[in-house]
Write a protein that holds these residues in place. Structure first.
Motif, PDB file in Angstrom:
ATOM      1  N   VAL A  18       0.862  -1.182   0.000  1.00  0.00           N
ATOM      2  CA  VAL A  18       0.000   0.000   0.000  1.00  0.00           C
ATOM      3  C   VAL A  18       0.898   1.231   0.000  1.00  0.00           C
ATOM      4  CG1 VAL A  18      -0.305  -0.054   2.513  1.00  0.00           C
ATOM      5  CG2 VAL A  18      -1.934   1.158   1.097  1.00  0.00           C
ATOM      6  N   THR A  19       0.655   2.114  -0.948  1.00  0.00           N
ATOM      7  CA  THR A  19       1.513   3.280  -1.113  1.00  0.00           C
ATOM      8  C   THR A  19       0.784   4.564  -0.733  1.00  0.00           C
ATOM      9  OG1 THR A  19       0.849   3.703  -3.393  1.00  0.00           O
ATOM     10  CG2 THR A  19       2.688   2.145  -3.044  1.00  0.00           C
ATOM     11  N   VAL A  20       1.575   5.593  -0.547  1.00  0.00           N
ATOM     12  CA  VAL A  20       1.016   6.918  -0.280  1.00  0.00           C
ATOM     13  C   VAL A  20       0.150   7.341  -1.463  1.00  0.00           C
ATOM     14  CG1 VAL A  20       1.600   9.342   0.111  1.00  0.00           C
ATOM     15  CG2 VAL A  20       2.919   7.546   1.255  1.00  0.00           C
ATOM     16  N   GLU A  21       0.573   7.012  -2.659  1.00  0.00           N
ATOM     17  CA  GLU A  21      -0.213   7.324  -3.855  1.00  0.00           C
ATOM     18  C   GLU A  21      -1.566   6.619  -3.825  1.00  0.00           C
ATOM     19  OE1 GLU A  21      -1.534   9.049  -7.149  1.00  0.00           O
ATOM     20  OE2 GLU A  21       0.333   9.584  -6.146  1.00  0.00           O
ATOM     21  N   ASP A  22      -1.619   5.401  -3.301  1.00  0.00           N
ATOM     22  CA  ASP A  22      -2.899   4.693  -3.153  1.00  0.00           C
ATOM     23  C   ASP A  22      -3.852   5.483  -2.257  1.00  0.00           C
ATOM     24  OD1 ASP A  22      -1.972   2.521  -4.679  1.00  0.00           O
ATOM     25  OD2 ASP A  22      -1.331   1.401  -2.890  1.00  0.00           O
ATOM     26  N   VAL A  23      -3.322   6.011  -1.169  1.00  0.00           N
ATOM     27  CA  VAL A  23      -4.142   6.792  -0.239  1.00  0.00           C
ATOM     28  C   VAL A  23      -4.658   8.059  -0.921  1.00  0.00           C
ATOM     29  CG1 VAL A  23      -4.129   8.090   1.937  1.00  0.00           C
ATOM     30  CG2 VAL A  23      -2.977   5.871   1.789  1.00  0.00           C
ATOM     31  N   ALA A  24      -3.790   8.746  -1.665  1.00  0.00           N
ATOM     32  CA  ALA A  24      -4.199   9.955  -2.374  1.00  0.00           C
ATOM     33  C   ALA A  24      -5.276   9.637  -3.404  1.00  0.00           C
ATOM     34  CB  ALA A  24      -2.984  10.603  -3.034  1.00  0.00           C
ATOM     35  N   ARG A  25      -5.125   8.522  -4.107  1.00  0.00           N
ATOM     36  CA  ARG A  25      -6.121   8.113  -5.101  1.00  0.00           C
ATOM     37  C   ARG A  25      -7.472   7.837  -4.457  1.00  0.00           C
ATOM     38  NH1 ARG A  25      -7.626   3.444  -5.823  1.00  0.00           N
ATOM     39  NH2 ARG A  25      -5.749   2.449  -5.021  1.00  0.00           N
ATOM     40  N   VAL A  26      -7.467   7.131  -3.336  1.00  0.00           N
ATOM     41  CA  VAL A  26      -8.710   6.839  -2.624  1.00  0.00           C
ATOM     42  C   VAL A  26      -9.363   8.137  -2.154  1.00  0.00           C
ATOM     43  CG1 VAL A  26      -9.645   5.833  -0.489  1.00  0.00           C
ATOM     44  CG2 VAL A  26      -8.122   4.490  -1.937  1.00  0.00           C
ATOM     45  N   ALA A  27      -8.572   9.064  -1.654  1.00  0.00           N
ATOM     46  CA  ALA A  27      -9.113  10.347  -1.191  1.00  0.00           C
ATOM     47  C   ALA A  27      -9.766  11.111  -2.342  1.00  0.00           C
ATOM     48  CB  ALA A  27      -8.016  11.185  -0.558  1.00  0.00           C
ATOM     49  N   CYS A  28      -9.178  11.027  -3.511  1.00  0.00           N
ATOM     50  CA  CYS A  28      -9.752  11.697  -4.684  1.00  0.00           C
ATOM     51  C   CYS A  28     -11.018  10.988  -5.163  1.00  0.00           C
ATOM     52  CB  CYS A  28      -8.728  11.754  -5.815  1.00  0.00           C
ATOM     53  SG  CYS A  28      -7.360  12.873  -5.497  1.00  0.00           S
ATOM     54  N   GLN A  29     -10.938   9.682  -5.314  1.00  0.00           N
ATOM     55  CA  GLN A  29     -12.059   8.926  -5.877  1.00  0.00           C
ATOM     56  C   GLN A  29     -13.258   8.829  -4.942  1.00  0.00           C
ATOM     57  OE1 GLN A  29     -10.352   5.140  -6.925  1.00  0.00           O
ATOM     58  NE2 GLN A  29      -9.607   5.882  -8.891  1.00  0.00           N
ATOM     59  N   HIS A  30     -13.014   8.601  -3.664  1.00  0.00           N
ATOM     60  CA  HIS A  30     -14.110   8.342  -2.743  1.00  0.00           C
ATOM     61  C   HIS A  30     -14.580   9.573  -1.976  1.00  0.00           C
ATOM     62  CE1 HIS A  30     -14.215   3.964  -3.233  1.00  0.00           C
ATOM     63  NE2 HIS A  30     -12.912   4.062  -3.411  1.00  0.00           N
ATOM     64  N   TYR A  31     -13.706  10.546  -1.823  1.00  0.00           N
ATOM     65  CA  TYR A  31     -14.054  11.705  -1.009  1.00  0.00           C
ATOM     66  C   TYR A  31     -14.022  13.018  -1.778  1.00  0.00           C
ATOM     67  CZ  TYR A  31     -13.550   8.269   2.634  1.00  0.00           C
ATOM     68  OH  TYR A  31     -13.693   7.146   3.404  1.00  0.00           O
ATOM     69  N   GLY A  32     -13.682  12.969  -3.057  1.00  0.00           N
ATOM     70  CA  GLY A  32     -13.732  14.151  -3.894  1.00  0.00           C
ATOM     71  C   GLY A  32     -12.633  15.172  -3.690  1.00  0.00           C
ATOM     72  N   HIS A  33     -11.584  14.806  -2.997  1.00  0.00           N
ATOM     73  CA  HIS A  33     -10.467  15.736  -2.808  1.00  0.00           C
ATOM     74  C   HIS A  33      -9.729  15.893  -4.136  1.00  0.00           C
ATOM     75  CE1 HIS A  33     -10.948  15.942   1.511  1.00  0.00           C
ATOM     76  NE2 HIS A  33     -11.031  14.627   1.543  1.00  0.00           N
ATOM     77  N   LEU A  34      -9.571  17.118  -4.573  1.00  0.00           N
ATOM     78  CA  LEU A  34      -8.884  17.367  -5.842  1.00  0.00           C
ATOM     79  C   LEU A  34      -7.378  17.281  -5.688  1.00  0.00           C
ATOM     80  CD1 LEU A  34     -11.063  20.291  -7.198  1.00  0.00           C
ATOM     81  CD2 LEU A  34     -11.236  17.851  -7.701  1.00  0.00           C
ATOM     82  N   VAL A  35      -6.874  17.737  -4.558  1.00  0.00           N
ATOM     83  CA  VAL A  35      -5.437  17.702  -4.289  1.00  0.00           C
ATOM     84  C   VAL A  35      -5.222  17.107  -2.908  1.00  0.00           C
ATOM     85  CG1 VAL A  35      -3.352  19.086  -3.976  1.00  0.00           C
ATOM     86  CG2 VAL A  35      -5.035  19.754  -5.700  1.00  0.00           C
ATOM     87  N   VAL A  36      -4.326  16.145  -2.831  1.00  0.00           N
ATOM     88  CA  VAL A  36      -3.955  15.544  -1.556  1.00  0.00           C
ATOM     89  C   VAL A  36      -2.442  15.647  -1.445  1.00  0.00           C
ATOM     90  CG1 VAL A  36      -3.963  13.455  -0.152  1.00  0.00           C
ATOM     91  CG2 VAL A  36      -5.908  13.954  -1.642  1.00  0.00           C
ATOM     92  N   GLU A  37      -1.989  16.378  -0.448  1.00  0.00           N
ATOM     93  CA  GLU A  37      -0.546  16.537  -0.241  1.00  0.00           C
ATOM     94  C   GLU A  37       0.060  15.200   0.171  1.00  0.00           C
ATOM     95  OE1 GLU A  37       1.235  19.277  -0.811  1.00  0.00           O
ATOM     96  OE2 GLU A  37      -0.565  20.342  -1.452  1.00  0.00           O
ATOM     97  N   ARG A  38       1.243  14.922  -0.361  1.00  0.00           N
ATOM     98  CA  ARG A  38       1.926  13.666  -0.053  1.00  0.00           C
ATOM     99  C   ARG A  38       2.148  13.508   1.445  1.00  0.00           C
ATOM    100  NH1 ARG A  38       4.801   9.631   0.144  1.00  0.00           N
ATOM    101  NH2 ARG A  38       6.586   8.735  -0.748  1.00  0.00           N
ATOM    102  N   ASP A  39       2.567  14.580   2.116  1.00  0.00           N
ATOM    103  CA  ASP A  39       2.816  14.511   3.560  1.00  0.00           C
ATOM    104  C   ASP A  39       1.556  14.140   4.340  1.00  0.00           C
ATOM    105  OD1 ASP A  39       5.423  15.234   3.040  1.00  0.00           O
ATOM    106  OD2 ASP A  39       5.184  17.309   3.706  1.00  0.00           O
ATOM    107  N   GLU A  40       0.423  14.693   3.924  1.00  0.00           N
ATOM    108  CA  GLU A  40      -0.835  14.389   4.604  1.00  0.00           C
ATOM    109  C   GLU A  40      -1.270  12.947   4.356  1.00  0.00           C
ATOM    110  OE1 GLU A  40      -3.608  17.313   3.296  1.00  0.00           O
ATOM    111  OE2 GLU A  40      -2.642  18.923   4.424  1.00  0.00           O
ATOM    112  N   ALA A  41      -1.136  12.501   3.129  1.00  0.00           N
ATOM    113  CA  ALA A  41      -1.497  11.118   2.808  1.00  0.00           C
ATOM    114  C   ALA A  41      -0.583  10.142   3.538  1.00  0.00           C
ATOM    115  CB  ALA A  41      -1.429  10.890   1.304  1.00  0.00           C
ATOM    116  N   ALA A  42       0.708  10.461   3.602  1.00  0.00           N
ATOM    117  CA  ALA A  42       1.665   9.594   4.300  1.00  0.00           C
ATOM    118  C   ALA A  42       1.342   9.536   5.787  1.00  0.00           C
ATOM    119  CB  ALA A  42       3.087  10.084   4.079  1.00  0.00           C
TER     120      ALA A  42
END
Length: 64
Positions: A18-42
């Motif tokens: 499971v990668t930080v990019e996976d978390v950012a993708r889920v945040a975009c797809q499921h929660y509508g976040h347009l931008v997810v900072e890497r530090d926040e996702a990590a």
């Protein structure tokens, strides 16, 4: 959600990856976040990784 998806994708006997990019993708797809900072996702991934005792069956880049 990203951890659960990674576990489903993992082959039997293999660790889930499971990668930080996976978390950012889920945040975009499921929660509508347009931008997810890497530090926040990590940080979110590290928190769930530790809370869910993922060390036994997962590998992540959230600690890099």
């Amino acid at each position: 959600m990203a951890i659960a998806e990674a576990r489903r994708r993992a082959a039997r006997g293999e660790p889930a990856i499971v990668t930080v990019e996976d978390v950012a993708r889920v945040a975009c797809q499921h929660y509508g976040h347009l931008v997810v900072e890497r530090d926040e996702a990590a940080a979110a991934l590290r928190q769930r990784y530790e809370a869910a005792d993922c060390r036994v069956d997962c590998i992540t880049d959230a600690f890099d």
